[in-house]
Design an enzyme around this catalytic site. Structure first.
Site, PDB file in Angstrom:
ATOM      1  CB  THR A   1      23.445 -39.305 -70.358  1.00 15.86           C
ATOM      2  OG1 THR A   1      22.032 -39.292 -70.145  1.00 15.86           O
ATOM      3  CG2 THR A   1      23.949 -37.888 -70.547  1.00 15.86           C
TER       4      THR A   1
ATOM      5  CB  CYS B   1      15.643 -37.662 -71.409  1.00 13.20           C
ATOM      6  SG  CYS B   1      16.104 -37.019 -69.808  1.00 13.20           S
TER       7      CYS B   1
HETATM    8  C1  LIG Z   1      23.659 -31.073 -68.034  1.00 10.63           C
HETATM    9  C2  LIG Z   1      23.192 -31.872 -69.206  1.00 10.63           C
HETATM   10  C3  LIG Z   1      21.918 -31.648 -69.721  1.00 10.63           C
HETATM   11  C4  LIG Z   1      21.456 -32.370 -70.820  1.00 10.63           C
HETATM   12  N1  LIG Z   1      20.213 -32.121 -71.325  1.00 10.63           N
HETATM   13  C5  LIG Z   1      19.793 -32.789 -72.430  1.00 10.63           C
HETATM   14  C6  LIG Z   1      18.544 -32.485 -73.036  1.00 10.63           C
HETATM   15  O1  LIG Z   1      17.811 -31.592 -72.617  1.00 10.63           O
HETATM   16  N2  LIG Z   1      18.177 -33.211 -74.120  1.00 10.63           N
HETATM   17  C7  LIG Z   1      18.955 -34.190 -74.670  1.00 10.63           C
HETATM   18  O2  LIG Z   1      18.567 -34.796 -75.674  1.00 10.63           O
HETATM   19  N3  LIG Z   1      20.170 -34.462 -74.133  1.00 10.63           N
HETATM   20  C8  LIG Z   1      20.598 -33.794 -73.030  1.00 10.63           C
HETATM   21  N4  LIG Z   1      21.829 -34.071 -72.506  1.00 10.63           N
HETATM   22  C9  LIG Z   1      22.680 -35.078 -73.149  1.00 10.63           C
HETATM   23  C10 LIG Z   1      23.683 -34.457 -74.103  1.00 10.63           C
HETATM   24  O3  LIG Z   1      23.049 -33.763 -75.164  1.00 10.63           O
HETATM   25  C11 LIG Z   1      24.615 -35.533 -74.682  1.00 10.63           C
HETATM   26  O4  LIG Z   1      23.835 -36.494 -75.373  1.00 10.63           O
HETATM   27  C12 LIG Z   1      25.427 -36.244 -73.623  1.00 10.63           C
HETATM   28  O5  LIG Z   1      25.829 -35.359 -72.606  1.00 10.63           O
HETATM   29  C13 LIG Z   1      26.678 -36.918 -74.209  1.00 10.63           C
HETATM   30  O6  LIG Z   1      27.532 -35.968 -74.807  1.00 10.63           O
HETATM   31  P1  LIG Z   1      28.796 -35.315 -74.033  1.00 10.63           P
HETATM   32  O7  LIG Z   1      29.565 -36.465 -73.431  1.00 10.63           O
HETATM   33  O8  LIG Z   1      29.552 -34.573 -75.089  1.00 10.63           O
HETATM   34  O9  LIG Z   1      28.241 -34.423 -72.977  1.00 10.63           O
HETATM   35  C14 LIG Z   1      22.302 -33.353 -71.413  1.00 10.63           C
HETATM   36  C15 LIG Z   1      23.573 -33.580 -70.883  1.00 10.63           C
HETATM   37  C16 LIG Z   1      24.037 -32.838 -69.807  1.00 10.63           C
HETATM   38  C17 LIG Z   1      25.430 -33.102 -69.285  1.00 10.63           C
END
Ligand SMILES: Cc1cc2nc3c(=O)[nH]c(=O)nc-3n(C[C@H](O)[C@H](O)[C@H](O)COP(=O)(O)O)c2cc1C
Length: 315
Positions: free
Chosen positions: A199, A136
């Protein structure tokens, strides 16, 4: 023809995680699963990955925590969560009735904190696996550091391996000099799978305010904008590890999920797309079975990694 879509993570561990299909929710985008139990038939998803949980409750970052960007979202939630004690008391008892395995995502500011959560998670029978969030970018206390350095990532993985019998998925950050090196290091330290990507570090400036838009300053970018980066990293990592790779980043449709699978992923996760359409995860899972049937693909093994260099099935 019926399609073989099941996937197992941690096949050699005492409690392997077997999923009926390879489509999981992404941490932090699907709450603790129970929030969706009335809305969606969770018996149709592969597994649920929870919000990352820390030892103590965290209030999270200051507002605003979220801003839309072209084909994506920049967020800095700051790991707000109720802490492992409340999660085990309030959510864990409901997980056994969800009809999907629940993987607890864990985060911490020190190795000791990760270890404490993993030890406490052993108490809850309904936890089917752990996903280690070492990636993170929003926690100033070291979250990004653990995941971007192979030595630190391996040391935390090894510490958890020593205390948990659960399948251990290590979630990798794309914000590392060599994601493949981190993946190899955590595999050697005992990870049962790697998931990627978290991210990508980003920043949006509020021009009128002359300051960063998000309360935290920087944030993490997700959504379709990051998909080609994520697919490329899965393609790089799947060539150098033997454990299953879980791919994610911008998956909204079955074609997106297929890109990750053809790049070498054994499973995928749906994140931000679910905010706009909560049933995305189910749609992707069901469309995958349909796609396989239409293309005469009986098992995921036939297409996993088929776009990797040297794949025999490549035309
Ligand atoms: C609002 C939000 C909260 C997130 N919280 C976490 C988290 O608590 N732990 C984690 O490992 N990744 C977290 N992520 C990352 C997502 O699990 C994922 O790795 C990232 O968004 C990429 O995937 P996507 O493009 O499908 O969203 C979060 C992403 C978003 C958008």
């Amino acid at each position: 023809m019926s399609q073989e879509t099941s996937v197992t993570i941690g096949a050699g561990t005492p409690r392997p995680l077997t999923m009926r299909n390879p489509v999981m929710s992404a941490a932090g985008t699907f709450g603790y699963g129970v929030e969706y139990a009335r809305l969606l038939d969770l018996s149709r998803v592969g597994a649920i990955v929870t919000k990352s949980t820390t030892v103590r409750p965290r209030a999270g970052a200051s507002m605003p925590r979220w801003v839309e960007t072209p084909s994506g979202v920049l967020n800095a939630i700051g790991l707000n969560n109720p802490g492992i004690g409340r999660v085990l008391r309030e959510y864990a008892p409901k997980w056994s009735s969800l009809r999907a395995p629940v993987v607890l995502s864990i985060a911490g500011e020190s190795v000791e904190e990760y270890v404490e959560i993993a030890q406490r998670a052993e108490e809850a029978e309904a936890i089917a696996g752990l996903e280690l969030n070492v990636s993170c970018p929003n926690v100033s206390e070291g979250g990004a550091l653990f995941g971007s350095d192979p030595v630190q990532a391996a040391s935390i993985t090894g510490a958890l391996r020593a205390v948990t019998s659960l399948p251990l998925i290590v979630k990798l950050t794309p914000n590392a000099a060599s994601v493949a090196e981190v993946a190899m290091a955590v595999e050697a330290a005992g990870a049962d799978a790697v998931s990627l990507v978290n991210t990508i570090a980003g920043l949006v400036i509020d021009v009128e305010g002359r300051r960063p838009f998000l309360g935290n300053g920087g944030g993490g970018l997700s959504g379709p904008a990051i998909r080609p980066v994520a697919v490329r990293l899965v393609w790089d990592v799947a060539r150098v590890v033997t454990v299953p790779v879980v791919g994610l980043g911008g998956i909204a449709r079955v074609e997106d999920a297929l890109q990750f699978i053809m790049a070498g992923a054994s499973a995928v996760q749906v994140g931000s797309a679910g905010f706009a359409k909560p049933d995305t995860i189910i749609r992707v899972a069901e469309d995958l079975a349909d796609w396989m049937a239409r293309h005469g693909v009986a098992s995921l093994d036939e297409i996993r990694g088929c776009a990797m260099p040297g794949c025999e099935g490549r035309e």
